[in-house]
Write a protein that holds these residues in place. Structure first.
Motif, PDB file in Angstrom:
ATOM      1  N   GLY A 110       0.785  -1.230   0.000  1.00 35.04           N
ATOM      2  CA  GLY A 110       0.000   0.000   0.000  1.00 35.04           C
ATOM      3  C   GLY A 110       0.811   1.272   0.000  1.00 35.04           C
ATOM      4  N   LYS A 111       2.121   1.173  -0.099  1.00 37.48           N
ATOM      5  CA  LYS A 111       2.964   2.372  -0.121  1.00 37.48           C
ATOM      6  C   LYS A 111       2.949   3.042  -1.498  1.00 37.48           C
ATOM      7  N   GLN A 112       2.526   2.311  -2.500  1.00 38.23           N
ATOM      8  CA  GLN A 112       2.375   2.832  -3.856  1.00 38.23           C
ATOM      9  C   GLN A 112       0.908   2.633  -4.233  1.00 38.23           C
ATOM     10  N   GLY A 113       0.205   3.716  -4.479  1.00 39.31           N
ATOM     11  CA  GLY A 113      -1.207   3.620  -4.811  1.00 39.31           C
ATOM     12  C   GLY A 113      -1.444   2.861  -6.106  1.00 39.31           C
ATOM     13  N   ALA A 114      -2.415   1.960  -6.087  1.00 43.21           N
ATOM     14  CA  ALA A 114      -2.792   1.201  -7.285  1.00 43.21           C
ATOM     15  C   ALA A 114      -4.175   0.602  -7.054  1.00 43.21           C
ATOM     16  N   ASN A 115      -4.990   0.600  -8.110  1.00 47.38           N
ATOM     17  CA  ASN A 115      -6.299  -0.039  -7.982  1.00 47.38           C
ATOM     18  C   ASN A 115      -6.156  -1.548  -8.224  1.00 47.38           C
ATOM     19  N   ASP A 116      -7.252  -2.276  -8.147  1.00 49.47           N
ATOM     20  CA  ASP A 116      -7.187  -3.736  -8.276  1.00 49.47           C
ATOM     21  C   ASP A 116      -6.670  -4.176  -9.646  1.00 49.47           C
ATOM     22  N   LYS A 143      -2.908  -3.612  -9.680  1.00 49.90           N
ATOM     23  CA  LYS A 143      -2.219  -4.611  -8.859  1.00 49.90           C
ATOM     24  C   LYS A 143      -2.125  -5.946  -9.587  1.00 49.90           C
ATOM     25  N   SER A 144      -3.222  -6.377 -10.179  1.00 50.67           N
ATOM     26  CA  SER A 144      -3.231  -7.658 -10.891  1.00 50.67           C
ATOM     27  C   SER A 144      -2.285  -7.636 -12.090  1.00 50.67           C
ATOM     28  N   PHE A 145      -2.350  -6.566 -12.854  1.00 50.92           N
ATOM     29  CA  PHE A 145      -1.512  -6.490 -14.044  1.00 50.92           C
ATOM     30  C   PHE A 145      -0.033  -6.321 -13.686  1.00 50.92           C
ATOM     31  N   PHE A 146       0.265  -5.558 -12.653  1.00 51.67           N
ATOM     32  CA  PHE A 146       1.658  -5.405 -12.237  1.00 51.67           C
ATOM     33  C   PHE A 146       2.228  -6.743 -11.759  1.00 51.67           C
ATOM     34  N   ARG A 164      -4.713   7.359 -13.661  1.00 51.85           N
ATOM     35  CA  ARG A 164      -5.107   7.615 -12.269  1.00 51.85           C
ATOM     36  C   ARG A 164      -5.907   6.478 -11.671  1.00 51.85           C
ATOM     37  N   ASP A 165      -6.946   6.030 -12.358  1.00 52.79           N
ATOM     38  CA  ASP A 165      -7.791   4.951 -11.831  1.00 52.79           C
ATOM     39  C   ASP A 165      -8.437   4.218 -13.005  1.00 52.79           C
ATOM     40  N   PRO A 166      -7.625   3.562 -13.822  1.00 58.22           N
ATOM     41  CA  PRO A 166      -8.195   2.902 -15.001  1.00 58.22           C
ATOM     42  C   PRO A 166      -9.095   1.731 -14.606  1.00 58.22           C
ATOM     43  N   GLN A 167     -10.165   1.567 -15.351  1.00 66.45           N
ATOM     44  CA  GLN A 167     -11.089   0.472 -15.096  1.00 66.45           C
ATOM     45  C   GLN A 167     -10.895  -0.669 -16.089  1.00 66.45           C
ATOM     46  N   LYS A 168     -10.155  -0.399 -17.162  1.00 75.96           N
ATOM     47  CA  LYS A 168      -9.844  -1.436 -18.143  1.00 75.96           C
ATOM     48  C   LYS A 168      -8.494  -1.115 -18.779  1.00 75.96           C
ATOM     49  N   PRO A 169      -7.839  -2.105 -19.342  1.00 73.97           N
ATOM     50  CA  PRO A 169      -6.527  -1.876 -19.951  1.00 73.97           C
ATOM     51  C   PRO A 169      -6.628  -0.979 -21.188  1.00 73.97           C
TER      52      PRO A 169
END
Length: 139
Positions: free
Chosen positions: A34-40, A43-46, A101-106
């Motif tokens: 959680g030190k680097q902001g990322a949505n679900d 996180k999954s793609f990373f 910022r907050d992508p919902q799809k690739p």
């Protein structure tokens, strides 16, 4: 078993790229904690990008060793190079496609994943056939 000179150079370069994969691991640690902001999605793609990078580098090096051990030369030797190229393409698709910022799809960079899988498929067919041919001609 001796590596061909070009294979030794490629293997050395690839081993140096592991530094980048290790740095990616520290990035993943920041994302997961959680030190680097990322949505679900991110996180999954990373995670997928990081995992594919490590696995494909190993597969590429093993393929290189197998082809050299079987004394495969010429254009068929590019099967190993193709696998190593996928170690760039597929992770790049996973890392670049969920940016924002907050992508919902690739985004369109997801195409790199599919291009990489295509290159991987061709590389594995070329390498597999090269090893079978080398083995059959040596028998």
């Amino acid at each position: 078993m001796l590596l061909q000179p070009a294979s030794a150079i490629v293997a050395g370069i690839v081993l140096l790229t592991v530094i980048g994969i290790a740095y990616g691991g520290t990035f993943m640690l920041r994302v997961v904690t959680g030190k680097q902001g990322a949505n679900d999605l991110q996180k999954s793609f990373f995670r997928a990008g990081h995992a594919h990078a490590g696995v494909l580098v190993i597969l590429g090096l093993v393929t290189l060793l197998l082809l050299d051990a079987a004394k495969v030369t010429g254009w068929m030797h590019f099967g190993a190079i193709g696998v190593l190229v996928t170690a760039i393409l597929i992770p790049a698709g996973f890392f670049f496609s969920p940016l924002g910022r907050d992508p919902q799809k690739p985004n369109g960079a997801i195409a790199l994943v599919w291009i990489g899988f295509g290159v991987l498929l061709v590389s594995m067919v070329v390498s597999g056939v090269a090893l079978i041919v080398a083995g059959a001609s040596a028998a």
